[in-house]
Enzyme design. Structure first.
Site, PDB file in Angstrom:
ATOM      1  CB  SER A  39      40.062  34.788  42.769  1.00 45.50           C
ATOM      2  OG  SER A  39      38.584  34.186  42.615  1.00 45.50           O
ATOM      3  CG  HIS A  57      43.928  36.317  43.587  1.00 39.56           C
ATOM      4  ND1 HIS A  57      44.472  36.166  42.345  1.00 39.56           N
ATOM      5  CD2 HIS A  57      42.800  35.412  43.984  1.00 39.56           C
ATOM      6  CE1 HIS A  57      43.879  35.135  41.823  1.00 39.56           C
ATOM      7  NE2 HIS A  57      42.837  34.509  42.589  1.00 39.56           N
ATOM      8  CE  LYS A  60      45.806  32.137  42.991  1.00 37.34           C
ATOM      9  NZ  LYS A  60      45.791  31.214  41.844  1.00 37.34           N
TER      10      LYS A  60
HETATM   11  C1  PLP Z   1      41.326  32.640  46.212  1.00 38.93           C
HETATM   12  C2  PLP Z   1      41.960  31.415  45.789  1.00 38.93           C
HETATM   13  N1  PLP Z   1      42.124  30.590  46.875  1.00 38.93           N
HETATM   14  C3  PLP Z   1      42.738  29.330  46.312  1.00 38.93           C
HETATM   15  C4  PLP Z   1      43.321  29.244  45.166  1.00 38.93           C
HETATM   16  C5  PLP Z   1      44.034  27.976  44.888  1.00 38.93           C
HETATM   17  O1  PLP Z   1      45.141  28.222  45.001  1.00 38.93           O
HETATM   18  P1  PLP Z   1      46.333  27.220  44.268  1.00 38.93           P
HETATM   19  O2  PLP Z   1      46.105  27.675  42.761  1.00 38.93           O
HETATM   20  O3  PLP Z   1      47.706  27.257  44.875  1.00 38.93           O
HETATM   21  O4  PLP Z   1      45.816  25.925  44.353  1.00 38.93           O
HETATM   22  C6  PLP Z   1      43.151  30.034  44.221  1.00 38.93           C
HETATM   23  C7  PLP Z   1      43.872  30.073  43.031  1.00 38.93           C
HETATM   24  O5  PLP Z   1      43.185  29.496  42.028  1.00 38.93           O
HETATM   25  C8  PLP Z   1      42.296  31.225  44.405  1.00 38.93           C
HETATM   26  O6  PLP Z   1      42.176  31.945  43.426  1.00 38.93           O
END
Ligand code: PLP
Length: 401
Positions: A190, A218, A249
């Site tokens: 991320s 992502h 996203k």
């Molecule tokens: C790699 C990753 N996994 C999980 C999440 C969590 O997802 P959500 O925003 O739907 O809770 C995020 C988001 O911030 C992320 O970047």
């Protein structure tokens, strides 16, 4: 006589000092000025017109007319909230339709939807491994994976970022003394935008009889010909990889999911506590995610447009002399190093009407503060050009290029 200590007051004092400390080391976080318009390439933040280079709404689907209309219809038909967990009264026809659609999109037998990606990671990891088991986690994995690992009470070993030789060493040393083993990685990281070496991870998982799970938060709607993510990108469909992801996203909605074989999904319905003990996702977000998947299927040019925009911005910044990391995702990290300098660069860009947040520890390792630039399919060529001009002048002014 002394008055008894007032614990509430002591706590406030302690917290205020902690906040002062964060300010002193430039790690204090404040919410950015609120968006006064939707997260489109051109928006309004804190009263200023800005170009947005920070949204994970990579394909612009959160504002797509059909996605919005479907969400509105769902509110009209079902109301705003689901009013119960999936295992009680919150299990609508819509939820199951979305799960079937995700499974088709990901090429798996089934899928299960959670209220967020964060909850999906907590739920799946803590359901699959426990005491006596082993989890191997990439050092740059998302916080929700880290917390899921902690929650599981399994032995957690962290391998160097994308380093399969290091992972192998740990497997050799640790695998035998543990019952089940789970290797877990972000698909697209991320904060770095790079891609996990999934084929090599799968080879190790097969050699050492480990489960392999990829977090495609992502990568969904970004990687692969149809945007199905890291597994599609590497052509590893049908190889038993557990595919977790989020609808929040590129799909422009909210919620998380896990896609895999039917038994895995059935098991998660029975054992993933963040699924069982949480209200089912609301009708409009479920309907929006479903519509977004349909749009993605029918408008594949959105993916091409996204990647063309990313490469255009990346090349422009590189030619200017910025330290940008190469990327095949929608995330371009512009490395600065020092947390304070990263803040100053972000502030200079904001003054020029370009919104890109600085990312500092503890989100990224010490000394690797950066600007995390994200690109959208909906950025127009002239918006990319204006952003490049702002980077050039801010970078020169601060002596970074
Ligand atoms: C790699 C990753 N996994 C999980 C999440 C969590 O997802 P959500 O925003 O739907 O809770 C995020 C988001 O911030 C992320 O970047």
């Amino acid at each position: 006589m002394n008055k008894p200590a007032r614990r509430g007051i002591d706590l406030v004092d302690f917290l205020a000092k902690e906040l002062e400390l964060l300010k002193a080391i430039h790690l204090y976080r404040r919410l950015p000025g609120p968006l006064e318009k939707p997260p489109r390439p051109g928006t309004i933040i804190n009263g200023h017109d800005v170009l947005l280079f920070s949204s994970n709404n990579y394909l612009g689907l959160a504002q797509h007319p059909r996605v919005k209309a479907t969400a509105v219809e769902a509110v009209e038909r079902w109301g705003t909230g689901s009013g119960g967990s999936r295992l009680t009264s919150g299990n609508f026809v819509l939820h199951r339709q979305l799960e079937e659609r995700i499974a088709r999109f990901k090429g798996t037998e089934d899928a299960i939807v959670f209220s967020s990606g964060f909850l999906a990671n907590l739920g799946v990891i803590s359901a699959l491994v426990g005491r006596g088991d082993l989890v191997l986690s990439d050092e740059l994995n998302h916080a929700s994976i880290i917390d899921g690992c902690r929650l599981s009470r399994a032995t957690v070993k962290v391998f160097h970022h994308r380093d399969t030789a290091h992972l192998r060493d740990i497997l050799l040393a640790e695998r035998k003394s543990h019952r089940r083993c789970l290797i877990v990685t972000d698909g697209v990281f991320s904060m770095d935008g790079d891609i996990a070496p999934l084929p090599q991870l799968l080879q190790l998982a097969e050699e050492f009889q480990a489960l392999l799970m990829v977090d495609d938060a992502h990568a969904t709607g970004v990687l692969g010909k149809k945007g199905a993510g890291t597994v599609e990108h590497f052509g590893l469909e049908g190889r038993g990889i557990i595919q977790m992801g989020t609808l929040s996203k590129a799909l422009g909605s909210e919620g998380g999911y896990v896609a895999g074989n039917a038994i895995l999904v059935d098991y998660l319905r029975n054992r993933a506590r963040s699924f069982i003990f949480s209200t089912a996702p609301s009708p409009p977000v479920v309907a929006a995610a479903m519509a977004a998947l349909e749009v993605l299927e029918e408008e594949p040019h959105l993916l091409d447009q996204l990647h063309a925009n990313v490469q255009r911005l990346y090349r422009g910044l590189k030619e200017m002399g910025f330290r940008v990391l190469p990327t095949a995702s929608a995330i371009i990290p512009l490395m600065v190093g020092d947390a304070h300098h990263a803040m100053v660069l972000a502030a200079a860009l904001a003054k020029k009407g370009v919104f890109v947040p600085a990312i500092r520890p503890p989100t990224v390792p010490e000394g690797t503060s950066r600007l995390r630039i994200t690109v959208m399919a909906t950025h127009k060529p002239e918006e990319l050009q204006r952003a490049l001009e702002a980077f050039l002048s801010a970078g020169k002014m601060l002596g970074l290029i």
